[in-house]
Scaffold this motif. Structure first.
Motif, PDB file in Angstrom:
ATOM      1  N   ARG A  78       0.730   4.096  -2.843  1.00 55.10           N
ATOM      2  CA  ARG A  78       0.530   5.508  -2.520  1.00 55.10           C
ATOM      3  C   ARG A  78       1.658   6.363  -3.087  1.00 55.10           C
ATOM      4  NH1 ARG A  78      -1.359   5.261   3.865  1.00 55.10           N
ATOM      5  NH2 ARG A  78      -3.549   4.726   3.476  1.00 55.10           N
ATOM      6  N   SER A  79       2.876   5.845  -3.008  1.00 51.84           N
ATOM      7  CA  SER A  79       4.003   6.598  -3.552  1.00 51.84           C
ATOM      8  C   SER A  79       3.863   6.784  -5.054  1.00 51.84           C
ATOM      9  CB  SER A  79       5.308   5.872  -3.221  1.00 51.84           C
ATOM     10  OG  SER A  79       6.412   6.537  -3.783  1.00 51.84           O
ATOM     11  N   LEU A 132       0.830  -1.202   0.000  1.00 56.08           N
ATOM     12  CA  LEU A 132       0.000   0.000   0.000  1.00 56.08           C
ATOM     13  C   LEU A 132       0.863   1.250   0.000  1.00 56.08           C
ATOM     14  CD1 LEU A 132      -2.757   1.331   0.149  1.00 56.08           C
ATOM     15  CD2 LEU A 132      -2.681   1.075   2.646  1.00 56.08           C
ATOM     16  N   GLU A 154      -6.715   7.401  -0.032  1.00 55.01           N
ATOM     17  CA  GLU A 154      -5.652   6.422  -0.151  1.00 55.01           C
ATOM     18  C   GLU A 154      -4.900   6.566  -1.466  1.00 55.01           C
ATOM     19  OE1 GLU A 154      -8.743   5.788   0.559  1.00 55.01           O
ATOM     20  OE2 GLU A 154      -8.716   5.132   2.649  1.00 55.01           O
ATOM     21  N   ALA A 155      -5.594   7.016  -2.510  1.00 53.26           N
ATOM     22  CA  ALA A 155      -4.958   7.160  -3.820  1.00 53.26           C
ATOM     23  C   ALA A 155      -4.290   8.520  -4.000  1.00 53.26           C
ATOM     24  CB  ALA A 155      -5.984   6.955  -4.935  1.00 53.26           C
ATOM     25  N   ARG A 156      -4.796   9.554  -3.306  1.00 53.34           N
ATOM     26  CA  ARG A 156      -4.237  10.896  -3.360  1.00 53.34           C
ATOM     27  C   ARG A 156      -4.323  11.512  -4.750  1.00 53.34           C
ATOM     28  NH1 ARG A 156       1.256  10.210   0.356  1.00 53.34           N
ATOM     29  NH2 ARG A 156       0.256   9.145   2.078  1.00 53.34           N
ATOM     30  N   ALA A 202       1.031   6.722  -6.748  1.00 55.06           N
ATOM     31  CA  ALA A 202      -0.094   7.625  -6.982  1.00 55.06           C
ATOM     32  C   ALA A 202       0.303   9.070  -6.736  1.00 55.06           C
ATOM     33  CB  ALA A 202      -1.271   7.236  -6.082  1.00 55.06           C
ATOM     34  N   GLU A 203       1.102   9.298  -5.691  1.00 52.26           N
ATOM     35  CA  GLU A 203       1.536  10.662  -5.413  1.00 52.26           C
ATOM     36  C   GLU A 203       2.462  11.181  -6.513  1.00 52.26           C
ATOM     37  OE1 GLU A 203       3.265  13.230  -1.627  1.00 52.26           O
ATOM     38  OE2 GLU A 203       3.121  11.038  -1.527  1.00 52.26           O
TER      39      GLU A 203
END
Length: 417
Positions: A144-145, A140, A177-179, A147-148
């Motif tokens: 996230r990284s 996860l 969570e996805a940003r 997606a960011e």
């Protein structure tokens, strides 16, 4: 650390010391947060506390087998907060204490062996669960990284100053969570003045992100090439006509600053921008000739119109998406953006948007249910132009000098340790 010389003597600069201390504190907090995000194990304080309570209850009550079964709560709880190593340590501690208490209370060997076997089984199962949880957390964190990174590639950061404007952006994706989401914004200087766009793609998820990237890519290129703002809209419209489905569209406001004192605004089915005059009054910039959203012109044949809005020194323009104005509280009341802007408008766009964003989150109870974007520009006045005192973090230095009639004070850059 910067060092100052004054009248031939040396002393440590108090502002520099304060800046250095603030930077060291921020760096320490950042390292601590990084260790937590990387899955660094923490001390199993709560599981050990549970085991200790069970032991104390057994010593006080002397009930023997009644309390020994509860020792399994220690490793089971450790699986939610610690890695496999922490779970095994708590399980080992519980087993040793259980065997000691069983022998002290004279528990029959067969019953004590059954209790300890159950404790070992719970420890093993909790260790496996902890290993799986740790692996999912790492996956996860990687997602996230990515997606960011994708968000920064699509929605590039807006600097504090763009052309003649002060600027600030606040963006919140509904999928925290996805940003990243389907709202879009851009603010770029061009040969024809500063141009900006704020839009909202129909739908959510990866398809919306792809459409937002398409619109922003076309806008950034066309804004440099086309002297006419309506021609920029036409370029975006043609690209969407080739790539969007029949039911897809994008609402957007595109604005430009071709000459001092005037803004050009094109509204394509989007919420009207809010103009904040230097006097503090807030006015919605309603389109005189409403146009359909981008991607639907082929169905209506209606072309957008260009609005010219006076924009003097001290004026501000806020562009936003419907995730802001359609946010509701527990009583299903909408957030009143114009009233909030009138309350929080200041000479610093970043501070204004921070106050608005905090108030918006408080209104909805802490979490938005739709993507929300806020883009604020301000035309500063002459008295707003000040030179801030430099702040130094890390190994970079700073220089500041002041020349007088008989003496000069200089602050050379000295690398910090």
């Amino acid at each position: 650390m910067s060092q100052a010389r004054d009248h031939g003597g040396t002393h440590w600069s108090v502002p520099s010391l304060r800046n250095r201390a603030a930077c060291l504190g921020a760096s320490a907090r950042g390292r601590a947060a990084a260790r937590l995000a990387a899955g660094t194990p923490v001390l199993p304080v709560l599981p050990v506390l549970i085991v200790s309570v069970v032991v104390i209850a057994d010593l006080i009550g002397g009930a023997g087998m009644v309390w020994l079964h509860l020792l399994a709560a220690g490793p089971a709880l450790a699986a939610t907060t610690n890695g496999p190593r922490g779970v095994v340590c708590v399980g080992f501690l519980a087993a040793v204490l259980g065997a000691t208490l069983g022998a002290r209370n004279g528990v029959p060997g067969g019953e004590l062996a059954a209790v300890l076997s159950a404790l070992v089984a719970v420890t093993v199962a909790s260790g496996l669960a902890s290993a799986l949880r740790t692996r999912r957390d790492r996956v996860l964190a990687a997602v996230r990284s990515v997606a960011e990174t994708a968000q920064h590639a699509v929605l590039t950061p807006v600097p504090a100053t763009v052309g003649p404007f002060q600027a600030a952006v606040r963006y919140s994706a509904a999928a925290a969570e996805a940003r990243i989401g389907g709202d879009l914004y851009a603010l770029i200087p061009t040969p024809y003045g500063v141009r900006l766009i704020v839009g909202d793609v129909r739908g959510k998820g990866l398809p919306a992100v792809g459409t937002a990237a398409l619109v922003l890519g076309v806008f950034r290129e066309a804004a440099y090439d086309e002297p006419d703002l309506l021609a920029v809209i036409d370029r975006i419209e043609r690209s969407l006509a080739r790539n969007l489905g029949a039911d897809d569209f994008v609402t957007a406001v595109v604005a430009g600053y071709p000459q001092a004192g005037h803004l050009e605004v094109v509204n394509c089915g989007h919420a009207p921008p809010l103009l904040v005059h230097a006097s503090g009054s807030v006015v919605a910039v309603e389109p005189a000739h409403p146009a359909p959203p981008l991607g639907l012109r082929g169905l209506t044949g209606h072309t957008p119109g260009l609005e010219t809005v006076p924009f003097a020194d001290g004026d501000q323009l806020l562009l936003y998406t419907d995730g802001v104005t359609e946010a509701r509280d527990r009583d299903r009341e909408f957030y009143q953006l114009a009233e909030g802007l009138a309350r929080h408008a200041s000479d610093e766009p970043a501070r204004t948007l921070t106050a608005l964003h905090d108030e918006l989150l408080a209104h909805v109870g802490g979490r938005l249910h739709d993507d929300a974007a806020l883009l604020l520009i301000r035309k500063p006045t002459v008295r707003d132009v000040v030179v801030p005192e430099p702040t130094v973090c890390g190994a970079a230095g700073s220089e500041a000098g002041a020349a007088g009639s008989e003496e000069t004070a200089a602050r050379p850059a000295v690398p910090s340790g």
